[in-house]
Scaffold this motif. Structure first.
Motif, PDB file in Angstrom:
ATOM      1  N   HIS A 197       0.197 -14.819   1.190  1.00  0.00           N
ATOM      2  CA  HIS A 197       1.049 -14.938   0.000  1.00  0.00           C
ATOM      3  C   HIS A 197       0.229 -14.889  -1.295  1.00  0.00           C
ATOM      4  CE1 HIS A 197       5.030 -16.532   1.873  1.00  0.00           C
ATOM      5  NE2 HIS A 197       4.424 -15.675   2.667  1.00  0.00           N
ATOM      6  N   ARG A 198      -1.079 -14.807  -1.164  1.00  0.00           N
ATOM      7  CA  ARG A 198      -1.953 -14.680  -2.338  1.00  0.00           C
ATOM      8  C   ARG A 198      -2.380 -13.223  -2.562  1.00  0.00           C
ATOM      9  NH1 ARG A 198      -2.973 -18.690  -5.725  1.00  0.00           N
ATOM     10  NH2 ARG A 198      -5.244 -18.396  -5.671  1.00  0.00           N
ATOM     11  N   ALA A 199      -1.883 -12.328  -1.724  1.00  0.00           N
ATOM     12  CA  ALA A 199      -2.272 -10.910  -1.843  1.00  0.00           C
ATOM     13  C   ALA A 199      -1.012 -10.069  -1.691  1.00  0.00           C
ATOM     14  CB  ALA A 199      -3.309 -10.557  -0.782  1.00  0.00           C
ATOM     15  N   LEU A 200      -0.238 -10.001  -2.771  1.00  0.00           N
ATOM     16  CA  LEU A 200       1.056  -9.316  -2.697  1.00  0.00           C
ATOM     17  C   LEU A 200       0.911  -7.846  -3.068  1.00  0.00           C
ATOM     18  CD1 LEU A 200       3.305 -12.061  -4.379  1.00  0.00           C
ATOM     19  CD2 LEU A 200       2.516 -11.883  -1.998  1.00  0.00           C
ATOM     20  N   VAL A 201       1.837  -7.064  -2.536  1.00  0.00           N
ATOM     21  CA  VAL A 201       1.880  -5.639  -2.867  1.00  0.00           C
ATOM     22  C   VAL A 201       3.181  -5.406  -3.634  1.00  0.00           C
ATOM     23  CG1 VAL A 201       1.768  -3.294  -1.930  1.00  0.00           C
ATOM     24  CG2 VAL A 201       0.546  -5.156  -0.768  1.00  0.00           C
ATOM     25  N   SER A 202       3.085  -4.713  -4.765  1.00  0.00           N
ATOM     26  CA  SER A 202       4.205  -4.640  -5.706  1.00  0.00           C
ATOM     27  C   SER A 202       4.925  -3.289  -5.654  1.00  0.00           C
ATOM     28  CB  SER A 202       3.675  -4.859  -7.126  1.00  0.00           C
ATOM     29  OG  SER A 202       2.879  -3.739  -7.499  1.00  0.00           O
ATOM     30  N   VAL A 203       6.044  -3.231  -6.370  1.00  0.00           N
ATOM     31  CA  VAL A 203       6.778  -1.959  -6.514  1.00  0.00           C
ATOM     32  C   VAL A 203       5.863  -0.892  -7.121  1.00  0.00           C
ATOM     33  CG1 VAL A 203       8.684  -0.862  -7.753  1.00  0.00           C
ATOM     34  CG2 VAL A 203       9.028  -3.104  -6.688  1.00  0.00           C
ATOM     35  N   ASP A 204       5.054  -1.269  -8.116  1.00  0.00           N
ATOM     36  CA  ASP A 204       4.123  -0.296  -8.718  1.00  0.00           C
ATOM     37  C   ASP A 204       3.091   0.174  -7.701  1.00  0.00           C
ATOM     38  OD1 ASP A 204       5.447  -0.519 -11.070  1.00  0.00           O
ATOM     39  OD2 ASP A 204       3.963  -1.813 -12.048  1.00  0.00           O
ATOM     40  N   ASP A 205       2.614  -0.767  -6.880  1.00  0.00           N
ATOM     41  CA  ASP A 205       1.644  -0.365  -5.839  1.00  0.00           C
ATOM     42  C   ASP A 205       2.293   0.617  -4.861  1.00  0.00           C
ATOM     43  OD1 ASP A 205      -0.289  -2.118  -6.887  1.00  0.00           O
ATOM     44  OD2 ASP A 205       0.453  -3.782  -5.657  1.00  0.00           O
ATOM     45  N   ALA A 206       3.573   0.369  -4.545  1.00  0.00           N
ATOM     46  CA  ALA A 206       4.276   1.282  -3.635  1.00  0.00           C
ATOM     47  C   ALA A 206       4.328   2.680  -4.233  1.00  0.00           C
ATOM     48  CB  ALA A 206       5.680   0.764  -3.330  1.00  0.00           C
ATOM     49  N   ALA A 207       4.547   2.765  -5.541  1.00  0.00           N
ATOM     50  CA  ALA A 207       4.567   4.091  -6.198  1.00  0.00           C
ATOM     51  C   ALA A 207       3.194   4.752  -6.074  1.00  0.00           C
ATOM     52  CB  ALA A 207       4.960   3.943  -7.665  1.00  0.00           C
ATOM     53  N   ARG A 208       2.131   3.956  -6.199  1.00  0.00           N
ATOM     54  CA  ARG A 208       0.775   4.522  -6.051  1.00  0.00           C
ATOM     55  C   ARG A 208       0.536   4.983  -4.620  1.00  0.00           C
ATOM     56  NH1 ARG A 208      -0.546  -0.376  -8.909  1.00  0.00           N
ATOM     57  NH2 ARG A 208      -0.379   0.157 -11.104  1.00  0.00           N
ATOM     58  N   LEU A 209       1.040   4.210  -3.657  1.00  0.00           N
ATOM     59  CA  LEU A 209       0.884   4.624  -2.256  1.00  0.00           C
ATOM     60  C   LEU A 209       1.598   5.945  -2.013  1.00  0.00           C
ATOM     61  CD1 LEU A 209       1.346   1.107  -0.622  1.00  0.00           C
ATOM     62  CD2 LEU A 209      -0.666   2.567  -0.310  1.00  0.00           C
ATOM     63  N   ARG A 210       2.817   6.052  -2.539  1.00  0.00           N
ATOM     64  CA  ARG A 210       3.581   7.299  -2.336  1.00  0.00           C
ATOM     65  C   ARG A 210       2.875   8.476  -3.004  1.00  0.00           C
ATOM     66  NH1 ARG A 210       9.282   5.903  -2.553  1.00  0.00           N
ATOM     67  NH2 ARG A 210       9.144   5.983  -0.290  1.00  0.00           N
ATOM     68  N   ALA A 211       2.310   8.213  -4.180  1.00  0.00           N
ATOM     69  CA  ALA A 211       1.649   9.304  -4.924  1.00  0.00           C
ATOM     70  C   ALA A 211       0.389   9.807  -4.217  1.00  0.00           C
ATOM     71  CB  ALA A 211       1.303   8.831  -6.335  1.00  0.00           C
ATOM     72  N   LEU A 212      -0.100   9.081  -3.213  1.00  0.00           N
ATOM     73  CA  LEU A 212      -1.266   9.570  -2.465  1.00  0.00           C
ATOM     74  C   LEU A 212      -0.948  10.895  -1.778  1.00  0.00           C
ATOM     75  CD1 LEU A 212      -2.363   6.208  -0.746  1.00  0.00           C
ATOM     76  CD2 LEU A 212      -3.592   7.401  -2.589  1.00  0.00           C
ATOM     77  N   GLY A 213       0.347  11.068  -1.439  1.00  0.00           N
ATOM     78  CA  GLY A 213       0.758  12.334  -0.825  1.00  0.00           C
ATOM     79  C   GLY A 213       0.377  12.469   0.636  1.00  0.00           C
ATOM     80  N   THR A 214       0.013  11.395   1.291  1.00  0.00           N
ATOM     81  CA  THR A 214      -0.347  11.435   2.718  1.00  0.00           C
ATOM     82  C   THR A 214       0.792  10.828   3.539  1.00  0.00           C
ATOM     83  OG1 THR A 214      -1.365   9.248   2.520  1.00  0.00           O
ATOM     84  CG2 THR A 214      -2.810  11.176   2.234  1.00  0.00           C
ATOM     85  N   PRO A 215       0.854  11.173   4.839  1.00  0.00           N
ATOM     86  CA  PRO A 215       1.880  10.526   5.677  1.00  0.00           C
ATOM     87  C   PRO A 215       1.772   9.004   5.639  1.00  0.00           C
ATOM     88  CG  PRO A 215       0.892  12.399   6.831  1.00  0.00           C
ATOM     89  CD  PRO A 215       0.102  12.209   5.572  1.00  0.00           C
ATOM     90  N   ALA A 216       0.544   8.485   5.715  1.00  0.00           N
ATOM     91  CA  ALA A 216       0.379   7.028   5.720  1.00  0.00           C
ATOM     92  C   ALA A 216       0.812   6.426   4.384  1.00  0.00           C
ATOM     93  CB  ALA A 216      -1.064   6.657   6.034  1.00  0.00           C
ATOM     94  N   GLY A 217       0.478   7.081   3.290  1.00  0.00           N
ATOM     95  CA  GLY A 217       0.875   6.568   1.975  1.00  0.00           C
ATOM     96  C   GLY A 217       2.385   6.548   1.825  1.00  0.00           C
ATOM     97  N   GLU A 218       3.035   7.633   2.284  1.00  0.00           N
ATOM     98  CA  GLU A 218       4.500   7.702   2.199  1.00  0.00           C
ATOM     99  C   GLU A 218       5.147   6.597   3.036  1.00  0.00           C
ATOM    100  OE1 GLU A 218       6.939   9.091   0.631  1.00  0.00           O
ATOM    101  OE2 GLU A 218       8.483   8.329   2.006  1.00  0.00           O
ATOM    102  N   ALA A 219       4.668   6.430   4.284  1.00  0.00           N
ATOM    103  CA  ALA A 219       5.266   5.411   5.147  1.00  0.00           C
ATOM    104  C   ALA A 219       5.016   4.020   4.590  1.00  0.00           C
ATOM    105  CB  ALA A 219       4.696   5.530   6.559  1.00  0.00           C
ATOM    106  N   ALA A 220       3.809   3.775   4.113  1.00  0.00           N
ATOM    107  CA  ALA A 220       3.500   2.443   3.581  1.00  0.00           C
ATOM    108  C   ALA A 220       4.378   2.145   2.369  1.00  0.00           C
ATOM    109  CB  ALA A 220       2.023   2.347   3.221  1.00  0.00           C
ATOM    110  N   ALA A 221       4.574   3.141   1.503  1.00  0.00           N
ATOM    111  CA  ALA A 221       5.432   2.931   0.327  1.00  0.00           C
ATOM    112  C   ALA A 221       6.841   2.537   0.764  1.00  0.00           C
ATOM    113  CB  ALA A 221       5.472   4.208  -0.507  1.00  0.00           C
ATOM    114  N   ARG A 222       7.347   3.268   1.742  1.00  0.00           N
ATOM    115  CA  ARG A 222       8.695   2.998   2.255  1.00  0.00           C
ATOM    116  C   ARG A 222       8.790   1.561   2.791  1.00  0.00           C
ATOM    117  NH1 ARG A 222      10.239   7.706   6.441  1.00  0.00           N
ATOM    118  NH2 ARG A 222       9.660   9.080   4.761  1.00  0.00           N
ATOM    119  N   PHE A 223       7.794   1.171   3.588  1.00  0.00           N
ATOM    120  CA  PHE A 223       7.847  -0.147   4.225  1.00  0.00           C
ATOM    121  C   PHE A 223       7.639  -1.270   3.199  1.00  0.00           C
ATOM    122  CE2 PHE A 223       6.022   2.182   8.141  1.00  0.00           C
ATOM    123  CZ  PHE A 223       7.295   2.674   8.435  1.00  0.00           C
ATOM    124  N   VAL A 224       6.759  -1.037   2.248  1.00  0.00           N
ATOM    125  CA  VAL A 224       6.523  -2.066   1.228  1.00  0.00           C
ATOM    126  C   VAL A 224       7.801  -2.294   0.416  1.00  0.00           C
ATOM    127  CG1 VAL A 224       5.328  -2.504  -0.965  1.00  0.00           C
ATOM    128  CG2 VAL A 224       4.012  -1.822   1.068  1.00  0.00           C
TER     129      VAL A 224
END
Ligand code: BDR
Ligand code: CA
Length: 316
Positions: A195-222
């Motif tokens: 709970h001291r290491a949260l991932v945010s909506v903005d981070d999800a956008a950065r994950l999606r912008a990576l353009g990789t399958p893993a980044g896309e899936a992680a963004a979706r799940f986050v």
């Protein structure tokens, strides 16, 4: 040399991110994954694990199906849990590129793999500890072959399944008690750290912008996790952000300094009416027992997010 690791998973959304980190990090050699009943049924956690490997192009990672119920508990919620934060089946296509379930029960595969190993495979359970406890009970000689167990689970300050218990420990407290007291080096990554290491909506956008399958899936799940947390257990002062517990455990294998730990005696409550599944942490050594667990009390959020972005930007 990459660190060899086995992930034991009850694949919902944060297990999925953990699996992708383990499968894509150049610092880890993912030997295989074992599924267990937890966030959802064993059928679903197994299928979800296969979906993840297929999606990121690592269909060759062996997946073994494990225990479908806790060692002793029989509450409906423990036998067939379905949680808002995870749903049941992950929002990924069914495995079609070759990820296939391997024959043989996860418990037997864990035993065979450790007995045949050079004692260099870190075990990382990020679900209820049923498979691991069963393996220890069935073949105690595997213990000497396990160099370290890195567990996502436990809570000192506050629980999430009950006021005092974290989900993975609460779902199978008898199993957790066996593992925590097994005598091997254990690091726990509890809610106090995740709970001291949260991932945010903005981070999800950065994950999606990576353009990789893993980044896309992680963004979706986050984003799914954030919706669930905001609706049911919002983070104090941090709407729009959520923990991704299991991924922090895997990142702590790559870089242990991402968490701050205290080496203390920890045991699991199995008999209480109000606090079953509580990880009882003896920070002041009042119980006269030796320390058995490196218990994480803090985590470095910026470095955790940076690791996710770096690793999930990779392709297989
Ligand atoms: C743990 O419970 C599960 O819901 C998550 O996957 C994580 O392993 C957090 O309490
Ligand atoms: Ca999990």
């Amino acid at each position: 040399m990459p660190t060899k690791v086995i992930l034991d998973v009850d694949t919902g959304t944060d297990d999925a991110v953990a699996l992708m980190v383990a499968a894509l990090s150049p610092d880890l050699d993912l030997v295989g994954a074992t599924s267990v009943n937890g966030n959802t049924t064993i059928d679903n956690t197994t299928e979800n694990t296969l979906r993840v490997f297929d999606w990121i192009g690592r269909p060759e990672v062996p997946v073994h199906r494990g225990c479908d119920r806790p060692l002793a508990r029989t509450q409906a919620e423990q036998l067939n849990p379905a949680r808002r934060i995870h749903g049941t089946l992950l929002d990924l296509p069914p495995a079609s590129r070759g990820a296939a379930l391997q024959p043989g029960h996860a418990v037997d595969w864990l035993i065979d793999t450790y007995l045949a190993s050079d004692g260099d495979i870190v075990l990382c359970p990020v679900g209820p500890l049923t498979n691991v406890a069963m393996a220890i009970q069935k073949e105690p000689r595997i213990l000497e072959a396990i160099p370290q167990i890195v567990i996502m689970g436990g809570a000192h300050d506050h629980g999430n399944s009950t006021p005092s218990a974290e989900f993975n420990i609460w779902l199978d407290p008898e199993a957790a008690r066996i593992v925590v007291n097994c005598g091997r080096p254990i690091r726990m990554i509890p809610l106090d750290a995740t709970h001291r290491a949260l991932v945010s909506v903005d981070d999800a956008a950065r994950l999606r912008a990576l353009g990789t399958p893993a980044g896309e899936a992680a963004a979706r799940f986050v984003l799914k996790r954030i919706d669930g947390y905001d609706a049911t257990q919002p983070m104090p002062h941090r709407a729009g952000a959520a923990p991704v517990h299991d991924a922090l455990a895997v990142c702590s294998i790559i870089d242990p300094s991402i968490v701050t730990t205290e080496f203390i005696p920890v045991d699991v409550e199995v008999n209480a009416e109000l606090s079953v599944g509580r990880t009882v942490c003896d920070f002041r050594f009042r119980g006269g027992k030796p320390a058995n667990v490196e218990f994480a009390i803090d985590a470095d959020e910026p470095r955790f997010v940076a690791m996710l972005l770096e690793i999930l930007g990779r392709t297989a």
